[in-house]
Enzyme design. Structure first.
Site, PDB file in Angstrom:
ATOM      1  N   ASN A  18      13.315 -12.383  24.485  1.00  0.00           N
ATOM      2  CA  ASN A  18      12.357 -12.726  25.517  1.00  0.00           C
ATOM      3  C   ASN A  18      11.183 -11.755  25.552  1.00  0.00           C
ATOM      4  O   ASN A  18      10.085 -12.100  25.113  1.00  0.00           O
ATOM      5  CB  ASN A  18      13.069 -12.787  26.878  1.00  0.00           C
ATOM      6  CG  ASN A  18      12.203 -13.416  27.964  1.00  0.00           C
ATOM      7  OD1 ASN A  18      10.998 -13.520  27.828  1.00  0.00           O
ATOM      8  ND2 ASN A  18      12.824 -13.832  29.045  1.00  0.00           N
ATOM      9  N   ASP A  19      11.414 -10.533  26.013  1.00  0.00           N
ATOM     10  CA  ASP A  19      10.296  -9.598  26.164  1.00  0.00           C
ATOM     11  C   ASP A  19       9.622  -9.265  24.837  1.00  0.00           C
ATOM     12  O   ASP A  19       8.417  -9.031  24.795  1.00  0.00           O
ATOM     13  CB  ASP A  19      10.780  -8.309  26.835  1.00  0.00           C
ATOM     14  CG  ASP A  19      11.269  -8.575  28.257  1.00  0.00           C
ATOM     15  OD1 ASP A  19      10.695  -9.466  28.913  1.00  0.00           O
ATOM     16  OD2 ASP A  19      12.213  -7.909  28.696  1.00  0.00           O
TER      17      ASP A  19
END
Lengths: 90, 459
Positions: free
Chosen positions: B386-387
């Site tokens: 995600n990040d």
């Protein structure tokens, strides 16, 4: 006191050497390097073996230090080897 | 008397030989072709150093029992552990190394030190060894998800206070050594505060920052061993310990750089307080996709980039991922894996998992290698990351993760994001990638979704 200055010198040189040797590690090897270095930190075992055991407390402390350092040494080297064996080139 | 002197001289010479082996070993461990041999050399160095120390050991029974138990437990854990559990196991072993130096320092305190230097070294070795131990145990608990304590809970705050208190007490007691002989009760307070302080050191640090913490604790265990070497006047302990300290430090810096944050920020501030706003309030429609449509797109792709994250480890999806990769290659598609340095819970976590699934390491590429040619990638498949693929890092100066180097999948022609739900990543930042025109969300367990694609290909 002189001995501390001398050994302190060894300490600084070794850290510098370590930084130079490992500065460019491919990311594939990050985990094995960490795990392999972790096994080396089990060198505390050599220190634990050199402990005197004059009192009962010291005997117990020596036994504990030897046991935990041994777990670190045996576990660390075996798991690093297991991991490295998995890395294959195409 | 002369015999003892001779033995000690011989030991020291052999220690030098062992140190040279350690140095060559760790050097070779840093290169793919020589890594296995490097690890073997370092194990030989350890064997030689230990053997030559055992010759004149005071109490052989303790040695046999200790090494016997340690070898048994260590080998059992090392051979049984699953590759997905490597992060917590490294943390555990690391903690045990720290604990050993903690006991060494404690024992030396009881041997009545005869100068100020020794007192100071005992204090420092006790502290670093103890913090390494209790900190690693907390890291172990967090990584194995056995320990779930909120960052802002009262328990975390209590232990954080104890951590700062333990540092103050360490400074106070080392300063005191110049004036008085440290009483045993005073030292006992340090022993206890050290262990509590280590808990407080790691407890507030979140799961996504674990790669940094593990590297740092790794470094600490080496420094503790080196200090124990100064205390016991043992050169091989100093050399080997320093090498570990240095390698841990390098990894810590690499990890912090990959997050574009300072080490201080990671350890003492954490993501939540770096910025009040949670970046852009991006809204819009996410476009879900199902397995059979995803299959049609993949079937026509000429190049595919897979970006794994912690979610792949949680779903244990690495084997189906490799299977999908092989099927794609049989179909004439070029498959590469984009690995972000901090994906997962320890440095190189994804590399180990993919290696376990038999993915060769030369198809794993780093962000710098893959970003310039991202527009030629037909499909980027993001699996539980995600990040590390959040375009806010390059596009929004106000975002908490702005400036962090990412894998710029949003520049690929199509992006599949495999995700269980729409929740934000570890950093708590919404990910605009999910709302982009070229993004398709494939909701569900990663292992099931990839498994579905695999069976579509086989039909």
């Amino acid at each position: 006191m002189e001995i501390y200055a001398l050994l302190g010198f060894v300490l600084i040189l070794s850290i510098y050497l370590g930084l130079e040797l490992i500065s460019k590690v491919p990311s594939t090897l990050h985990t094995p390097l960490m795990s392999g270095a972790n096994a080396i930190s089990g060198i505390a075992l050599v220190g634990a073996l050199a402990l005197s055991s004059d009192t009962q407390l010291q005997e117990i402390l020596a036994l504990l230090a030897i046991t935990f350092a041994s777990i670190n040494v045996f576990g660390g080297y075996l798991v690093t080897n297991r991991m490295l064996k998995m890395f294959k080139k195409k | 008397m002369s015999i003892f002197n001779d033995i000690s001289a011989i030991q020291n010479i052999i220690y030098i030989f062992s140190s040279i082996l350690f140095i060559s070993g760790i050097k070779m461990l840093g290169k793919e072709d020589t890594a296995v041999k490097g690890n073997f050399l370092s194990a030989m160095a350890m064997f030689i150093a230990v053997s030559v120390t055992i010759i004149n050991v005071v109490n052989p029974i303790i040695v046999i029992i200790g090494i016997g138990i340690g070898a048994l437990i260590g080998s059992l854990i090392a051979l049984k552990v699953k590759m997905t559990s490597i992060p917590e196991m490294v943390a555990l072993f690391n903690g045990f190394g720290g604990l050993a130096t903690f006991f060494i320092a404690w024992s030396e305190f009881n041997a009545i030190p005869d100068n100020v230097f020794q007192y100071v070294l005992i204090m420092l070795t006790t502290y670093i060894g103890g913090v390494t131990f209790s900190g690693s145990i907390i890291a172990y608990g967090k990584l194995s998800e056995k320990l779930k304590i909120q960052k802002d809970s009262i328990i975390t705050k209590l232990f954080t206070t104890l951590f700062y208190l333990s540092i103050l007490f360490l400074v106070y007691s080392t300063a005191l050594t110049s004036f008085i002989e440290i009483p045993i009760d005073f030292y006992k307070v340090l022993l206890i505060l050290t262990l509590l302080g280590g808990i407080g050191f790691v407890l507030p640090i979140g799961g996504g920052d674990m790669p940094v913490v593990i590297s740092l604790l790794n470094s600490f265990s080496g420094i503790a061993a080196a200090f124990a070497g100064l205390l016991l006047l043992n050169n091989v302990l100093i050399v080997a310990g320093s090498l570990v300290g240095a390698s841990g430090l390098i990894l810590t810096v690499i990890m912090a750089k990959a997050m574009n944050r300072s080490i201080g920020n990671i350890l003492f501030v954490g993501y939540a307080s770096t910025s009040k706003s949670s970046g852009s309030q991006e809204t819009g429609e996410v476009k879900p996709i199902n397995v059979s449509d995803a299959y049609l797109i993949l079937e026509n792709a000429t190049s595919v980039l897979v970006i794994p994250g912690y979610g792949m480890a949680v779903a244990q999806a690495q084997h189906v991922v490799r299977e999908l990769g092989e099927l794609l290659e049989e179909n004439g598609t070029e498959v590469k894996y984009g690995i972000h340095p901090v994906a997962g819970r320890m440095p190189g976590h994804m590399n180990v998992l993919l290696a376990e699934a038999n993915v060769p390491y030369d198809v794993l590429v780093e962000p710098d290698d893959v970003n310039p040619s991202m527009d030629t990638v037909d499909v980027a498949i993001v699996i539980g990351a995600n990040d590390v693929v959040n375009p806010s890092a390059t596009e929004e100066p106000g975002s908490p993760i702005y400036g962090m180097p990412i894998i710029e999948v949003h520049n690929a022609r199509t992006v599949f994001v495999l995700k269980r739900s729409m929740s934000a990543g570890f950093a708590g930042v919404q990910n605009p990638l999910f709302f982009k025109e070229n993004t398709r969300m494939l909701f569900g367990d990663a292992k099931d979704s990839i498994g579905g694609l695999v069976s579509e290909f086989k039909e």
